[in-house]
Design a protein around this motif. Structure first.
Motif, PDB file in Angstrom:
ATOM      1  N   ALA A  36       0.917  -0.982  -0.213  1.00 16.02           N
ATOM      2  CA  ALA A  36      -0.179   0.280  -0.221  1.00 16.02           C
ATOM      3  C   ALA A  36       0.731   0.891   0.180  1.00 16.02           C
ATOM      4  N   ALA A  37       2.027   1.448   0.925  1.00  9.65           N
ATOM      5  CA  ALA A  37       2.894   2.199   0.463  1.00  9.65           C
ATOM      6  C   ALA A  37       3.702   2.498  -0.176  1.00  9.65           C
ATOM      7  N   TYR A  65       2.474   1.706  -3.587  1.00  9.29           N
ATOM      8  CA  TYR A  65       1.620   1.902  -3.885  1.00  9.29           C
ATOM      9  C   TYR A  65       1.036   3.869  -4.151  1.00  9.29           C
ATOM     10  N   GLY A  66       1.200   4.086  -2.664  1.00 16.75           N
ATOM     11  CA  GLY A  66       0.750   6.015  -2.503  1.00 16.75           C
ATOM     12  C   GLY A  66       1.704   6.350  -3.582  1.00 16.75           C
ATOM     13  N   VAL A  67       3.223   6.027  -3.028  1.00 15.80           N
ATOM     14  CA  VAL A  67       4.618   6.642  -3.907  1.00 15.80           C
ATOM     15  C   VAL A  67       4.084   6.809  -4.986  1.00 15.80           C
ATOM     16  N   TYR A  68       3.623   5.348  -5.529  1.00 14.72           N
ATOM     17  CA  TYR A  68       3.430   5.534  -7.080  1.00 14.72           C
ATOM     18  C   TYR A  68       2.145   6.528  -7.241  1.00 14.72           C
ATOM     19  N   ARG A  69       0.982   6.705  -6.852  1.00 10.97           N
ATOM     20  CA  ARG A  69       0.123   7.785  -7.524  1.00 10.97           C
ATOM     21  C   ARG A  69       0.769   8.366  -7.025  1.00 10.97           C
ATOM     22  N   GLY A  70       1.514   8.873  -5.641  1.00 11.92           N
ATOM     23  CA  GLY A  70       1.455  10.676  -5.379  1.00 11.92           C
ATOM     24  C   GLY A  70       2.405  11.070  -6.996  1.00 11.92           C
ATOM     25  N   ASP A  81       2.779   9.500  -9.972  1.00 12.36           N
ATOM     26  CA  ASP A  81       1.698   9.891 -11.339  1.00 12.36           C
ATOM     27  C   ASP A  81       0.632  11.008 -11.306  1.00 12.36           C
TER      28      ASP A  81
END
Length: 297
Positions: free
Chosen positions: A31-32, A34-39, A41
């Motif tokens: 989840a962490a 993925y959060g970095v990836y979304r940020g 992106d």
């Protein structure tokens, strides 16, 4: 000694709990990430045009590789000098002559206490007086790394020699060996095996600390890859940081692998009566055994 002697085998409930905790940890890390990836992106950091410079040979030829060479050159020179410094001052701290032991201890403690960045600053601004000419930034980085890491390695050497069983030196004295022969032929060969993990751990720290040359504009990997390259390719700061980080991780993993190989080979080639010395960053060095070396020079 088998594992069952050290601790009880986990029962069914404990195994279920361990698996559940592992699953929760994996999900949390995922989840962490993925959060970095979304940020990233959301900020457009995954767009192809931002990463395009790193797919061109000119970027590596003019920016990353020259910086990598600068990092490896400073690390190699500083590592050799720090090992020599650590060996000399570590053995000097084991001397039974106060006029050798006390000044050596003072030098080691002073340079261990000064922050490395401050030490590099001092040397850089004194470099014109100390060296007269040449590459001041390179000299400041190398000398700062040598003094700081060499002082830490001096404690590693002292702890490694003290980790050898006292009976080894007593047996050597009993057959008529002199003090320097005991140190050179008996204690040091066994201590090297015990010191190897801590030495390599400190060399990894030394390699990473070459990045402090960034503050005095030394041409290293961090300077060329994280400062000069993003200025030439607007918007590539985050990709540059990721690429530089991956290169540093690769270098440190290669050095750690080399350390493991050397340690295994050393342990196969000879038996040692010394206890392994913990890396300086993990557990404190063995200062308690320093009193047992009063008979050594």
């Amino acid at each position: 000694m088998s594992a069952s002697v050290l601790f009880d085998a986990p029962g069914p409930r404990t195994r279920v709990r361990n698996h559940l905790l592992t699953l929760v940890s994996v999900v949390a890390v995922g989840a962490a990430l993925y959060g970095v990836y979304r940020g990233f992106d959301a900020k457009g950091q995954w767009e192809g045009k931002i990463w395009q410079p790193f797919l061109e040979a000119e970027t590596w030829e003019f920016y990353i590789i020259p910086g990598l060479i600068g990092t490896l050159k400073a690390a190699a020179v500083a590592a050799v000098l720090a090992l020599a410094f650590g060996a000399i001052f570590g053995l000097s701290r084991l001397s039974d002559h106060a006029w050798i032991r006390v000044p050596a201890g003072l030098v080691v403690e002073v340079f261990r206490a000064i922050p490395l960045l401050l030490l590099i600053f001092f040397i850089f601004y004194l470099a014109p007086t100390l060296f007269g000419g040449g590459d001041y930034a390179f000299a400041a980085v190398v000398l700062g790394l040598t003094l700081y890491n060499g002082s830490v390695l001096a404690e590693v050497v002292r702890a490694g020699v003290n980790a050898v069983a006292k009976g080894q030196s007593e047996a050597a004295y009993a057959v008529g060996m002199r003090k320097n022969q005991v140190m050179r032929l008996v204690l040091l060969p066994q201590a090297v095996t015990a010191m190897m993990p801590a030495i390599i751990s400190q060399l990894v720290v030394l390699l990473k600390d070459t990045a402090l040359g960034y503050i005095i504009a030394y041409v290293d990997l961090l300077n060329t890859g994280f400062k000069i390259l993003p200025a030439a390719f607007f918007g590539s700061l985050i990709p540059a940081a990721i690429v530089i980080g991956v290169i540093y991780v690769t270098l440190n993993l290669a050095l750690s692998y080399l350390a493991s190989w050397l340690e295994k080979r050393s342990r196969r080639s000879r038996r040692s009566a010394a206890r392994p010395i913990a890396p300086p960053g993990a557990v404190g060095l063995d200062h308690s055994a320093s009193g047992s070396a009063s008979g050594l020079s």
